[in-house]
Design a protein around this motif. Structure first.
Motif, PDB file in Angstrom:
ATOM      1  N   ALA A   1       0.847  -1.185   0.000  1.00 55.54           N
ATOM      2  CA  ALA A   1       0.000   0.000   0.000  1.00 55.54           C
ATOM      3  C   ALA A   1       0.884   1.238   0.000  1.00 55.54           C
ATOM      4  O   ALA A   1       1.997   1.217   0.519  1.00 55.54           O
ATOM      5  N   VAL A   2       0.362   2.300  -0.576  1.00 53.87           N
ATOM      6  CA  VAL A   2       1.073   3.574  -0.617  1.00 53.87           C
ATOM      7  C   VAL A   2       0.134   4.683  -0.160  1.00 53.87           C
ATOM      8  O   VAL A   2      -1.082   4.582  -0.303  1.00 53.87           O
ATOM      9  N   VAL A   3       0.706   5.747   0.393  1.00 56.83           N
ATOM     10  CA  VAL A   3      -0.086   6.905   0.790  1.00 56.83           C
ATOM     11  C   VAL A   3      -0.420   7.681  -0.484  1.00 56.83           C
ATOM     12  O   VAL A   3       0.471   8.081  -1.232  1.00 56.83           O
ATOM     13  N   ALA A   4      -1.722   7.863  -0.728  1.00 56.24           N
ATOM     14  CA  ALA A   4      -2.166   8.602  -1.905  1.00 56.24           C
ATOM     15  C   ALA A   4      -2.417  10.063  -1.578  1.00 56.24           C
ATOM     16  O   ALA A   4      -2.215  10.944  -2.411  1.00 56.24           O
ATOM     17  N   ARG A   5      -2.876  10.327  -0.362  1.00 58.00           N
ATOM     18  CA  ARG A   5      -3.210  11.703   0.031  1.00 58.00           C
ATOM     19  C   ARG A   5      -3.162  11.808   1.544  1.00 58.00           C
ATOM     20  O   ARG A   5      -3.523  10.879   2.251  1.00 58.00           O
ATOM     21  N   MET A   6      -2.741  12.977   2.012  1.00 57.72           N
ATOM     22  CA  MET A   6      -2.712  13.227   3.449  1.00 57.72           C
ATOM     23  C   MET A   6      -3.180  14.658   3.682  1.00 57.72           C
ATOM     24  O   MET A   6      -2.741  15.573   2.987  1.00 57.72           O
ATOM     25  N   ASN A   7      -4.088  14.832   4.637  1.00 59.72           N
ATOM     26  CA  ASN A   7      -4.597  16.156   4.981  1.00 59.72           C
ATOM     27  C   ASN A   7      -4.450  16.345   6.483  1.00 59.72           C
ATOM     28  O   ASN A   7      -4.962  15.538   7.262  1.00 59.72           O
ATOM     29  N   LEU A   8      -3.735  17.396   6.886  1.00 62.31           N
ATOM     30  CA  LEU A   8      -3.535  17.712   8.298  1.00 62.31           C
ATOM     31  C   LEU A   8      -4.100  19.096   8.564  1.00 62.31           C
ATOM     32  O   LEU A   8      -3.745  20.051   7.875  1.00 62.31           O
ATOM     33  N   GLN A   9      -4.966  19.194   9.559  1.00 58.71           N
ATOM     34  CA  GLN A   9      -5.531  20.481   9.939  1.00 58.71           C
ATOM     35  C   GLN A   9      -5.146  20.753  11.384  1.00 58.71           C
ATOM     36  O   GLN A   9      -5.621  20.065  12.290  1.00 58.71           O
ATOM     37  N   TYR A  10      -4.275  21.733  11.586  1.00 59.27           N
ATOM     38  CA  TYR A  10      -3.837  22.101  12.930  1.00 59.27           C
ATOM     39  C   TYR A  10      -4.839  23.095  13.504  1.00 59.27           C
ATOM     40  O   TYR A  10      -5.119  24.122  12.893  1.00 59.27           O
ATOM     41  N   LYS A  11      -5.385  22.784  14.678  1.00 61.26           N
ATOM     42  CA  LYS A  11      -6.453  23.597  15.267  1.00 61.26           C
ATOM     43  C   LYS A  11      -5.974  24.406  16.476  1.00 61.26           C
ATOM     44  O   LYS A  11      -6.140  25.604  16.513  1.00 61.26           O
ATOM     45  N   VAL A  12      -5.438  23.727  17.481  1.00 61.04           N
ATOM     46  CA  VAL A  12      -4.980  24.355  18.726  1.00 61.04           C
ATOM     47  C   VAL A  12      -3.598  23.794  19.026  1.00 61.04           C
ATOM     48  O   VAL A  12      -3.396  22.582  18.955  1.00 61.04           O
ATOM     49  N   PRO A  13      -2.640  24.644  19.358  1.00 60.59           N
ATOM     50  CA  PRO A  13      -1.280  24.124  19.585  1.00 60.59           C
ATOM     51  C   PRO A  13      -1.147  23.329  20.879  1.00 60.59           C
ATOM     52  O   PRO A  13      -1.835  23.593  21.859  1.00 60.59           O
ATOM     53  N   LEU A  14      -0.267  22.360  20.835  1.00 61.50           N
ATOM     54  CA  LEU A  14       0.156  21.629  22.027  1.00 61.50           C
ATOM     55  C   LEU A  14       1.460  22.246  22.511  1.00 61.50           C
ATOM     56  O   LEU A  14       2.302  22.650  21.704  1.00 61.50           O
ATOM     57  N   LYS A  46      -9.641  20.067  23.975  1.00 54.48           N
ATOM     58  CA  LYS A  46      -9.690  20.864  22.745  1.00 54.48           C
ATOM     59  C   LYS A  46      -9.063  20.066  21.603  1.00 54.48           C
ATOM     60  O   LYS A  46      -8.015  19.436  21.771  1.00 54.48           O
ATOM     61  N   LEU A  47      -9.692  20.115  20.448  1.00 55.30           N
ATOM     62  CA  LEU A  47      -9.162  19.456  19.257  1.00 55.30           C
ATOM     63  C   LEU A  47      -7.907  20.196  18.797  1.00 55.30           C
ATOM     64  O   LEU A  47      -7.946  21.406  18.542  1.00 55.30           O
ATOM     65  N   CYS A  48      -6.791  19.480  18.711  1.00 54.76           N
ATOM     66  CA  CYS A  48      -5.513  20.072  18.305  1.00 54.76           C
ATOM     67  C   CYS A  48      -5.168  19.756  16.855  1.00 54.76           C
ATOM     68  O   CYS A  48      -4.587  20.581  16.157  1.00 54.76           O
ATOM     69  N   LEU A  49      -5.485  18.552  16.420  1.00 51.74           N
ATOM     70  CA  LEU A  49      -5.137  18.128  15.066  1.00 51.74           C
ATOM     71  C   LEU A  49      -6.229  17.212  14.536  1.00 51.74           C
ATOM     72  O   LEU A  49      -6.717  16.334  15.247  1.00 51.74           O
ATOM     73  N   LYS A  50      -6.588  17.435  13.290  1.00 51.39           N
ATOM     74  CA  LYS A  50      -7.525  16.564  12.588  1.00 51.39           C
ATOM     75  C   LYS A  50      -6.785  16.099  11.338  1.00 51.39           C
ATOM     76  O   LYS A  50      -6.357  16.924  10.520  1.00 51.39           O
ATOM     77  N   ALA A  51      -6.589  14.803  11.211  1.00 54.68           N
ATOM     78  CA  ALA A  51      -5.810  14.270  10.093  1.00 54.68           C
ATOM     79  C   ALA A  51      -6.588  13.199   9.346  1.00 54.68           C
ATOM     80  O   ALA A  51      -7.366  12.453   9.935  1.00 54.68           O
ATOM     81  N   THR A  52      -6.362  13.165   8.040  1.00 51.02           N
ATOM     82  CA  THR A  52      -6.916  12.115   7.191  1.00 51.02           C
ATOM     83  C   THR A  52      -5.784  11.611   6.309  1.00 51.02           C
ATOM     84  O   THR A  52      -5.084  12.417   5.679  1.00 51.02           O
ATOM     85  N   VAL A  53      -5.609  10.297   6.290  1.00 50.78           N
ATOM     86  CA  VAL A  53      -4.580   9.682   5.447  1.00 50.78           C
ATOM     87  C   VAL A  53      -5.255   8.618   4.596  1.00 50.78           C
ATOM     88  O   VAL A  53      -5.957   7.750   5.114  1.00 50.78           O
ATOM     89  N   GLU A  54      -5.068   8.713   3.282  1.00 47.72           N
ATOM     90  CA  GLU A  54      -5.662   7.757   2.354  1.00 47.72           C
ATOM     91  C   GLU A  54      -4.576   6.845   1.792  1.00 47.72           C
ATOM     92  O   GLU A  54      -3.575   7.325   1.257  1.00 47.72           O
ATOM     93  N   LEU A  55      -4.793   5.548   1.938  1.00 48.39           N
ATOM     94  CA  LEU A  55      -3.884   4.547   1.374  1.00 48.39           C
ATOM     95  C   LEU A  55      -4.569   3.852   0.208  1.00 48.39           C
ATOM     96  O   LEU A  55      -5.790   3.659   0.236  1.00 48.39           O
ATOM     97  N   VAL A  56      -3.782   3.468  -0.776  1.00 51.06           N
ATOM     98  CA  VAL A  56      -4.280   2.649  -1.879  1.00 51.06           C
ATOM     99  C   VAL A  56      -3.298   1.508  -2.104  1.00 51.06           C
ATOM    100  O   VAL A  56      -2.120   1.602  -1.750  1.00 51.06           O
ATOM    101  N   CYS A  57      -3.798   0.444  -2.690  1.00 52.64           N
ATOM    102  CA  CYS A  57      -2.950  -0.707  -3.012  1.00 52.64           C
ATOM    103  C   CYS A  57      -2.658  -0.725  -4.500  1.00 52.64           C
ATOM    104  O   CYS A  57      -3.554  -0.502  -5.328  1.00 52.64           O
TER     105      CYS A  57
END
Length: 81
Positions: A1-14, A46-57
């Motif tokens: 599998a390989v990472v096709a897309r990654m989305n990181l949303q930084y909301k509140v710092p740690l 508090k939400l600090c990070l919201k991430a989505t990582v898409e894998l494909v084969c």
């Protein structure tokens, strides 16, 4: 599998000494395996990070479904989103 897309949303710092917790869930969308992760600061939740990582084969160089991955992730699939 390989990472096709990654989305990181930084909301509140740690900060250095902050404790945090993570919530992770997985869903399958067509040929993609989508991992969702939310990281929360423990002291106020508090939400600090919201991430989505898409894998494909890749099977013989082409996108495809993997029975091995489907079976391995089967118990983790969620319709949450």
């Amino acid at each position: 599998a390989v990472v096709a897309r990654m989305n990181l949303q930084y909301k509140v710092p740690l900060q250095c000494d902050d404790e945090f917790f993570s919530r992770l869930w997985l869903e399958k969308q067509g040929v993609r395996y989508v991992f969702h992760q939310d990281i929360f600061r423990a002291k106020d939740e508090k939400l600090c990070l919201k991430a989505t990582v898409e894998l494909v084969c890749l099977i013989n160089g082409k996108l495809g479904n993997s029975e091995d991955y489907d079976k391995a992730f089967e118990k983790y699939f969620s319709s949450q989103g």
